[in-house]
Design a protein around this motif. Structure first.
Motif, PDB file in Angstrom:
ATOM      1  N   LEU A  19      38.631 -32.569  18.739  1.00  0.00           N
ATOM      2  CA  LEU A  19      37.376 -33.890  19.785  1.00  0.00           C
ATOM      3  C   LEU A  19      38.834 -35.189  19.824  1.00  0.00           C
ATOM      4  O   LEU A  19      40.042 -35.227  19.483  1.00  0.00           O
ATOM      5  N   PHE A  22      42.557 -36.639  18.102  1.00  0.00           N
ATOM      6  CA  PHE A  22      42.405 -35.398  16.892  1.00  0.00           C
ATOM      7  C   PHE A  22      43.877 -35.602  16.302  1.00  0.00           C
ATOM      8  O   PHE A  22      44.418 -35.587  17.056  1.00  0.00           O
ATOM      9  N   GLY A  85      39.123 -33.842  13.394  1.00  0.00           N
ATOM     10  CA  GLY A  85      39.249 -35.262  13.717  1.00  0.00           C
ATOM     11  C   GLY A  85      40.514 -35.755  13.835  1.00  0.00           C
ATOM     12  O   GLY A  85      41.788 -35.679  13.819  1.00  0.00           O
ATOM     13  N   ILE A  89      36.358 -41.141  15.011  1.00  0.00           N
ATOM     14  CA  ILE A  89      35.549 -40.152  15.326  1.00  0.00           C
ATOM     15  C   ILE A  89      33.869 -40.279  14.884  1.00  0.00           C
ATOM     16  O   ILE A  89      33.506 -39.332  15.623  1.00  0.00           O
ATOM     17  N   THR A  93      32.179 -38.037  18.615  1.00  0.00           N
ATOM     18  CA  THR A  93      31.118 -37.012  17.452  1.00  0.00           C
ATOM     19  C   THR A  93      29.820 -37.442  18.844  1.00  0.00           C
ATOM     20  O   THR A  93      29.376 -38.404  18.400  1.00  0.00           O
ATOM     21  N   THR A 116      38.842 -36.616   9.737  1.00  0.00           N
ATOM     22  CA  THR A 116      37.885 -37.093   9.600  1.00  0.00           C
ATOM     23  C   THR A 116      36.672 -35.901  10.466  1.00  0.00           C
ATOM     24  O   THR A 116      35.297 -36.674  10.511  1.00  0.00           O
ATOM     25  N   GLY A 117      37.085 -34.620  10.746  1.00  0.00           N
ATOM     26  CA  GLY A 117      35.673 -34.024  10.848  1.00  0.00           C
ATOM     27  C   GLY A 117      34.641 -33.306   9.742  1.00  0.00           C
ATOM     28  O   GLY A 117      33.478 -33.691  10.178  1.00  0.00           O
ATOM     29  N   THR A 120      32.023 -35.133  12.097  1.00  0.00           N
ATOM     30  CA  THR A 120      31.025 -34.792  12.671  1.00  0.00           C
ATOM     31  C   THR A 120      30.391 -33.300  11.758  1.00  0.00           C
ATOM     32  O   THR A 120      29.236 -33.368  12.627  1.00  0.00           O
TER      33      THR A 120
END
Length: 333
Positions: A19, A22, A85, A89, A93, A116-117, A120
């Motif tokens: 993302l 990232f 992420g 974020i 997303t 931080t994924g 999402t």
């Protein structure tokens, strides 16, 4: 007897979705764990594909563009998606990403979030009723946005086929966990040694250094009180209530705070609330009045007064700076 090529087990494939902004650290630690696993095993146990939303290079946390192999393609049910992420974020997303994740997850694919994924994943509804973790700076905003997720402060989590990490080197922990599950603990231990990672952290390890640890505080009762404060930001607890929970008098509690922290329990509690409010202002689009309520302040006016005194800026001023920063970043692109 010659082994049939079709009988050779195919490498486990990981799809890394990069993302915008990232975390390079999260990606590199995960990839290095897989690469070293292949080298030690002497064969290709794992392979990986880097992708972005549009198949174009993805901007990393270092501000440089990172080449990818593909865009959002149709995947095999045996693949595992790992979302990388980083900062901003919520903006990274997009609906396109969310729809793709939902479509692929319906096939039964495993999905994980690095750094931080997990945001999402939660936005796509993949963490409802499940355990998850995220970088500690995003904990407050995540909890407000996704109350249906069982958010932990662990280094990494695994809940059936959903995974998440808390950023930093926790990508190593998750990948070693997956290597151990697929290929055994012996290989995972050997990889950890190659990484100079002397201790594989268990899945319940807390990702964030606690307040008592940061200030080298080892007083059990005071540590307990601080934990109670952190868990009751919105509702609030009086000094007498906190003292009662650890079976000491209010006067004893005040002496502990003065001795170890140089301030009263009330002032320390206010500082915790203001720090959480600042996180929510910077990381969410919540209304300021809602942030005031979520952080336990009796009125927006009282909240603004204390906030300005602490940070030399008003909540509205900080929110404007956030919006200006977004616009300036957009112009730079």
């Amino acid at each position: 007897m010659e082994q049939n090529a079709d009988s050779v087990e195919k490498p486990k494939r990981y799809i890394f979705l990069l993302l915008t902004d990232f975390s390079i650290l999260s990606l590199s630690t995960a990839l290095e764990t897989l690469r070293i696993s292949n080298r030690i095993a002497g064969r290709k146990l794992f392979e990986w594909v880097l992708c972005s939303e549009d198949g174009q290079p993805a901007r990393s946390s270092l501000g440089t563009d990172f080449e990818v192999h593909t865009g959002l393609e149709v995947l095999s049910r045996d693949d595992t998606i790992l979302i990388c992420g980083g900062a901003h974020i919520d903006e990274a997303t997009t609906q396109t990403v969310v729809h793709w994740l939902r479509r692929e997850a319906r096939k039964g694919l495993s999905v994980g979030g690095l750094c931080t994924g997990a945001y999402t994943m939660a936005k796509a509804g993949l963490l409802d009723g499940r355990r998850a973790t995220i970088h500690w700076e995003n904990q407050d905003s995540f909890r407000e946005a996704f109350p249906q997720v069982d958010l932990t402060t662990w280094t990494y989590t695994g809940d059936e086929n959903r995974y998440s990490t808390a950023g930093g080197t926790s990508g190593i922990d998750l990948m070693l966990h997956l290597v151990s599950e697929l290929e055994g603990e012996e290989l995972a231990d050997a990889v950890a040694q190659q990484l100079n990672y002397s201790s594989i952290r268990v899945i319940q390890h807390d990702a964030r250094v606690s307040v008592p640890d940061r200030i080298n505080l080892r007083h059990t009762k005071l540590s307990h009180v601080i934990h109670e404060m952190e868990q009751n930001i919105e509702d609030g607890l009086s000094s007498s209530e906190l003292a009662k929970r650890v079976n000491i008098s209010t006067r004893q509690l005040e002496r502990l705070f003065q001795r170890y922290l140089g301030q009263t329990p009330k002032r320390y509690f206010t500082e915790l609330r203001l720090q959480r409010a600042r996180n929510l202002l910077e990381q969410t689009d919540m209304k300021i009045i809602d942030i005031a309520v979520a952080c336990g302040f009796s009125s927006p006016a009282h909240f603004s007064k204390l906030f300005r005194r602490r940070f030399d800026n008003s909540p509205h001023g900080l929110r404007k700076e956030k919006l200006f920063g977004r616009r300036r970043q957009g112009f730079a692109q």
